[in-house]
Design an enzyme around this catalytic site. Structure first.
Site, mmCIF file in Angstrom:
data_model
loop_
_atom_site.group_PDB
_atom_site.id
_atom_site.type_symbol
_atom_site.label_atom_id
_atom_site.label_comp_id
_atom_site.label_asym_id
_atom_site.label_seq_id
_atom_site.Cartn_x
_atom_site.Cartn_y
_atom_site.Cartn_z
ATOM 1 N N LYS A 73 0.759 -1.331 -0.069
ATOM 2 C CA LYS A 73 0.111 0.053 -0.065
ATOM 3 C C LYS A 73 1.111 1.173 -0.169
ATOM 4 O O LYS A 73 1.760 1.359 0.909
ATOM 5 C CB LYS A 73 -1.039 -0.106 1.154
ATOM 6 C CG LYS A 73 -1.983 1.040 1.129
ATOM 7 C CD LYS A 73 -2.955 1.154 2.303
ATOM 8 C CE LYS A 73 -4.133 2.024 2.221
ATOM 9 N NZ LYS A 73 -3.723 3.447 1.703
ATOM 10 N N ASP B 12 1.799 5.162 -0.143
ATOM 11 C CA ASP B 12 1.392 6.576 0.652
ATOM 12 C C ASP B 12 1.555 7.676 -0.226
ATOM 13 O O ASP B 12 2.671 8.538 0.019
ATOM 14 C CB ASP B 12 1.979 6.595 1.881
ATOM 15 C CG ASP B 12 1.397 7.593 2.883
ATOM 16 O OD1 ASP B 12 0.295 8.043 2.708
ATOM 17 O OD2 ASP B 12 2.134 7.763 4.051
ATOM 18 N N GLU C 139 2.308 1.060 5.484
ATOM 19 C CA GLU C 139 0.992 1.319 6.057
ATOM 20 C C GLU C 139 0.182 0.153 5.759
ATOM 21 O O GLU C 139 -0.753 0.070 6.730
ATOM 22 C CB GLU C 139 0.516 2.578 5.063
ATOM 23 C CG GLU C 139 -0.857 3.095 5.306
ATOM 24 C CD GLU C 139 -1.584 4.065 4.646
ATOM 25 O OE1 GLU C 139 -2.657 4.416 4.724
ATOM 26 O OE2 GLU C 139 -0.732 4.525 3.638
ATOM 27 N N HIS D 236 -37.248 4.956 -7.719
ATOM 28 C CA HIS D 236 -37.249 3.289 -8.301
ATOM 29 C C HIS D 236 -35.929 2.520 -8.246
ATOM 30 O O HIS D 236 -35.170 2.856 -9.196
ATOM 31 C CB HIS D 236 -37.996 3.533 -9.665
ATOM 32 C CG HIS D 236 -39.213 3.946 -9.794
ATOM 33 N ND1 HIS D 236 -40.213 3.228 -10.050
ATOM 34 C CD2 HIS D 236 -39.607 5.302 -9.587
ATOM 35 C CE1 HIS D 236 -41.326 4.096 -10.005
ATOM 36 N NE2 HIS D 236 -41.076 5.367 -9.634
ATOM 37 N N ASP E 277 -45.652 -7.670 -9.244
ATOM 38 C CA ASP E 277 -46.557 -6.529 -9.270
ATOM 39 C C ASP E 277 -47.694 -6.990 -9.710
ATOM 40 O O ASP E 277 -48.145 -7.363 -10.692
ATOM 41 C CB ASP E 277 -45.949 -5.527 -10.394
ATOM 42 C CG ASP E 277 -46.612 -4.201 -10.368
ATOM 43 O OD1 ASP E 277 -47.512 -4.085 -9.568
ATOM 44 O OD2 ASP E 277 -46.398 -3.380 -11.099
ATOM 45 N N ASP F 74 -51.112 -6.042 -10.780
ATOM 46 C CA ASP F 74 -51.395 -4.933 -11.533
ATOM 47 C C ASP F 74 -52.923 -5.190 -12.061
ATOM 48 O O ASP F 74 -53.132 -5.812 -13.173
ATOM 49 C CB ASP F 74 -50.421 -4.774 -12.703
ATOM 50 C CG ASP F 74 -50.780 -3.312 -13.475
ATOM 51 O OD1 ASP F 74 -51.614 -2.662 -13.164
ATOM 52 O OD2 ASP F 74 -49.995 -2.983 -14.351
ATOM 53 N N GLY G 76 -52.527 -1.121 -7.344
ATOM 54 C CA GLY G 76 -52.042 -2.436 -7.070
ATOM 55 C C GLY G 76 -51.356 -2.467 -5.843
ATOM 56 O O GLY G 76 -51.394 -1.662 -5.004
ATOM 57 N N ASP H 37 -47.198 -8.770 -13.161
ATOM 58 C CA ASP H 37 -46.014 -7.973 -13.875
ATOM 59 C C ASP H 37 -44.825 -8.613 -13.542
ATOM 60 O O ASP H 37 -44.215 -8.201 -12.545
ATOM 61 C CB ASP H 37 -46.359 -6.337 -13.879
ATOM 62 C CG ASP H 37 -45.205 -5.726 -14.599
ATOM 63 O OD1 ASP H 37 -44.407 -6.603 -15.290
ATOM 64 O OD2 ASP H 37 -45.115 -4.715 -14.752
#
Length: 907
Positions: free
Chosen positions: A282, A284, A419, A717, A735, A737, A774, A825
């Site tokens: 790692k 630095d 590190e 969504h 779903d 519907d 629904g 759905d």
């Protein structure tokens, strides 16, 4: 039409197009393709596979994502299936002469019987393309203007893939090829890329008339284009390159990207073991990406800041590499005599004109000479990188690694006082953002901290006494984490004091600032500077023990600085976001915090009443739901009150948003791609899209949710998969519907039937309202299956109900056929599809909310807009039992036996 008209219009002794034949392919999926065609006039050829040919329409303006826009589509002759692979040039004096681009391609599903709809002049279908998706309709107009029945209209359905308004211009926003990434000009400039009708499809591909759309297999010695030239106007690999890059599995011909989003590492406690991991030191320093284009080099931080001018010697060394085009990923450091990198030494070198001490350690090669290598295995990328870089002289260094032996490597690193180490999956692709393929394991504690203030110097000290530090927590608030007074020299004290004075402000930025005498000694600054801090541990009250200043991090944004919590599982196989969400779901709730606050306007609060979760609302009194008197501020206060409930359903998931900047009754549109100017508190995630990628937005904190409210977002969504595993959904959504005229009791009966089926096959489902008529039945699952498998399972369930109860259910989305019936759905489970989030407001009258409910609540009044912005916080305060308390603790999967029971294919 078949192919008679197509063939009559062409002389196949001279035309380069395929004569073709009528036939069926092995795949059951019907194919669609859109070809951008610069003939006498630019237009888009829209083609749908049916009965062994491509039905074809010429769309002069191209498709629009706006459901209110109807595009003229002129029905033309059927084309052969082989034509769907064609990208290239039709020579002059031939029918349709000009440049042809594969603008979009994928599969399509007819909503109703395709042949019947086509002959009746109304064809409804769903596209699964790389640019286009969702529902569409082609309808014949019988307009005499274009002669008989040639004139049709192409119309986008109003679904989650629609983008009304200015976002609908997909042809302007995504102009290039999905096959090669090239523009029309780049295709036209490749004179040798001409389709020859006297050759097979495979021969045309081999000769370069069509770009390969699959990467070459590992070990192949052929180039992707046959003549060694990569498509897209990008050069072939140099002859002195280590080997043909196209022989690398996963290598893809592509134009040089403008930017490559870097892959980031996740902090864990222990180094992973086993031969599947490689381990690097790692370093630095400053993370830096280098873009090379024919001798010109630009150096970029991970936040896209151009730092070429800061490191001219590094840029010059990179420009001398034996490559034409490339992207390098590495770290710029200063090495001490002990052989260790030192961030403080790097800071001193930059401020003291010691550019000769800077080294660029390169550890990855995402792109090389016309080929995108991000899907290639890490070991393959590093093998190419090692061959490209010179020997260990000058400013460039190859970052070597050890394969396997993770525990021993980490132990030796700590003995050397490094590190820490970086562990990477040897076979992993290069993925943007933070994931579990790259892990960081620290020997001692280090992290970035935000500077929020300072104290006066004492005694002979100049500049300041100590810096006041903080980090952003998940709630978006800056938390005070202590102060640091060591690690400075006189030059740093003086220079940093000048920067602090320029950022002075009267009030602290910390949510929990120091109090009493310590506060009286403090000076507050805007939280814009980031410091690298070393320390021994975090105390129980969230402050640092024995901190030491290492330097300023000018490459990091303050808003990105959060407290790093190491994951206990270092292998990356056991720990998951599900367990984190489960822990959050199990955390005791604080009902009193769930009521929407009604803040009184006092002199103390008036100045800050428009700042919620650290986000300032402009026009907070704008009416977003005028019929209910609900303002933008009310929306933000609602989400502040129910943050603990909604965030687990949004966090780490790509979002499709419904934006209504002027209220739900005015123009609204969908948005999924991140755009410049979005708030820094909104996280981004890279999503594969087409042959490339796109940047979606995520709401990982309350601040991000409020920032979306500020943008006019009314609906959230999320995807059914997390950013950590986008290819595998972790929930199934049914779903329910119904037809608009169906009585509520019939909807309840349908949901009960779904519940009974799930119980029978051994899956537990959870119920929520949608804010409409629904209901959603949501089934949490382990992310072990592909989207295709889960969608197939959901479709089989829908078809089983339609076959068993034909008088109640329908398995197609046709509104006309849904009279008196319910459509389950299943399309919510397709890759890229979304569903309304639990606890999200809807863009409908009186701000209804999609609300989780118990199965026993179905017998009560939970329909339509029963739950809304006003009463959901009261419901949560009043109800001790959370009906979804076990959602993130439920561990289950779809088995082969379940698929067999519902009539689906094997898992």
């Amino acid at each position: 039409m078949a192919l008679e008209i197509y063939r009559k219009k062409r002389n196949f002794r001279t035309t380069p197009e395929p004569r073709g034949r009528i036939g069926t392919r092995k795949s059951r999926a019907l194919r669609f393709v859109i070809q951008k065609h610069a003939a006498r006039q630019l237009h888009y050829d829209f083609r749908l596979e049916l009965n062994g040919v491509l039905l074809s329409w010429a769309v002069p303006k191209g498709p629009s994502l706006d459901p209110h826009v109807r595009r003229l589509a002129l029905h033309v002759e059927d084309h052969p299936i082989e034509y769907g692979d064609f990208e290239g040039i039709i020579p002059p004096k031939q029918y349709g002469s000009g440049t042809v681009m594969l603008w979009d391609l994928g599969t399509w599903e007819p909503v109703e019987d395709a042949e019947s709809g086509y002959h009746k002049g109304k064809l409804k279908f769903v596209l699964h393309g790389e640019k286009l998706g969702g529902g569409w309709t082609l309808v014949r107009t019988r307009s005499g203007k274009y002669g008989g029945d040639k004139a049709w209209l192409l119309i986008k359905e109003n679904d989650e893939h629609a983008r009304p308004g200015e976002d609908s211009a997909v042809v302007e926003g995504e102009p290039d090829s999905v096959a090669s990434g090239r523009s029309m000009d780049e295709i036209a400039a490749s004179a040798d890329r001409v389709w020859r009708s006297d050759k097979s499809v495979a021969e045309n591909v081999k000769s370069g008339a069509v770009a390969r759309r699959k990467p070459a297999r590992a070990g192949s010695k052929k180039t992707a284009t046959g003549d060694g030239a990569a498509p897209g106007g990008t050069p072939a690999p140099r002859r002195d390159a280590p080997e043909a890059v196209s022989g690398i599995g996963g290598a893809r011909p592509a134009a040089l990207p403008d930017f490559v989003e870097p892959e980031l590492a996740t902090l864990v406690k222990e180094a992973p073991g086993g031969p599947d991991w490689l381990h690097e030191m790692k370093l630095d320093g400053y993370r830096m990406l280098a873009r090379i284009e024919r001798g010109k080099v630009r150096l970029y931080t991970r936040n896209r800041n151009d730092w070429t001018a800061k490191f001219p010697a590094i840029a010059k060394a990179v420009a001398a590499l034996p490559v034409d085009t490339a992207w390098l990923d590495g770290e710029i450091v200063v090495m001490q005599a002990s052989g260790l990198s030192s961030f403080q030494s790097l800071q001193n070198a930059l401020s003291g004109d010691r550019a000769d001490s800077l080294l660029y350690y390169v550890f990855d090669l995402p792109y090389l000479d016309g080929y995108d290598l991000r899907n290639a295995a890490l070991l393959e990328r590093k093998r190419l990188l090692e061959a490209v870089l010179p020997a260990a002289t000058g400013a460039l260094r190859y970052s070597s690694h050890v394969l396997g032996q993770g525990e021993n490597f980490f132990a030796q690193a700590c003995q050397m006082k490094l590190e820490g180490v970086i562990a990477k999956r040897a076979a992993s692709p290069y993925r943007a953002d933070r994931g579990r393929d790259w892990l960081k394991i620290k020997c001692f504690q280090r992290q970035e901290m935000v500077i929020g203030g300072f104290t006066d110097p004492e005694g002979s000290r100049k500049g300041f006494g100590a810096l006041l530090l903080g980090v952003y927590e998940r709630d978006g608030k800056l938390r005070y984490s202590g102060k640091v007074g060591t690690g400075f020299n006189d030059a740093v004290l003086a220079g940093l004091r000048r920067k602090l004075d320029a950022l002075a402000q009267d009030e602290p930025a910390f949510a929990n600032p120091p109090r009493g005498a310590e506060a009286r000694r403090s000076h507050w600054v805007k939280p814009e500077l980031v410091a690298e801090i070393a320390f021994t541990e975090w105390t129980e009250d969230g402050t640092l023990r024995h901190p030491s200043f290492q330097g300023l991090r000018e490459d990091k944004k303050a808003r990105d600085v959060v407290r790093e919590h190491p994951l206990s599982d270092s292998s990356g196989a056991k720990a998951s976001e599900r367990s984190r969400h489960a822990a959050e779901a199990a955390r005791p709730r604080r009902p009193a915090a769930l009521r929407v606050p009604r803040r009184k306007k006092t002199s103390a609060t008036t100045a800050t009443r428009n700042v919620i979760a650290g986000v300032t609302l402009s026009h907070p009194d704008k009416q977003m739901y005028s019929e209910a008197g609900i303002t933008k501020r009310d929306l933000a206060l609602y989400y502040e009150a129910i943050a603990e409930r909604i965030l687990p359903h949004l966090r780490d998931r790509p979002l499709t948003l419904v934006r209504c900047p002027n209220g739900w009754q005015k123009q609204c549109f969908y948005q999924k791609h991140a755009k410049d100017g979005a708030s820094d508190v909104i996280d981004r995630v890279t999503v594969p899209e087409g042959r490339g990628k796109a940047f979606y937005m995520m709401a990982n904190s309350l601040s991000a949710v409020v920032a979306f409210v500020q943008m006019g977002v009314l609906e959230f969504h999320p995807w059914g998969a997390s950013a950590q595993k986008l290819g595998s959904p972790d929930r199934i959504i049914f779903d329910i519907d119904p037809d608009d005229d169906l009585p509520w009791r019939r909807i309840v009966e349908a949901v009960r039937l779904v519940q009974s089926l799930l119980d029978e096959i051994g899956l537990r489902g959870f119920l929520k309202t949608t804010g409409g008529k629904g209901l959603h039945v949501v089934v949490p699952i382990r992310p072990t299956h592909s989207w295709g498998t889960i969608k197939g399972f959901a479709k089989a369930v829908a078809e089983l109900f339609a076959a068993t109860f034909p008088d109640r259910f329908i398995s197609t989305m046709s509104k006309a056929q849904r009279r008196g019936k319910i459509f389950i759905d299943y399309l919510r489970n397709a890759e890229g599809a979304t569903a309304i989030a639990a606890y999200s407001i809807r863009a409908r009258s009186h701000a209804p909310v999609s609300t989780p409910i118990g199965w026993d609540e179905l017998d009560g009044d939970v329909r339509f807009d029963r739950f809304n912005l006003r009463n959901v916080p009261e419901r949560l305060e009043r109800t001790a039992r959370d009906p979804w308390a076990d959602f993130f603790r439920t561990s289950q999967t779809v088995t082969a036996a379940m698929l067999k029971k519902v009539g689906g294919a094997d898992a």
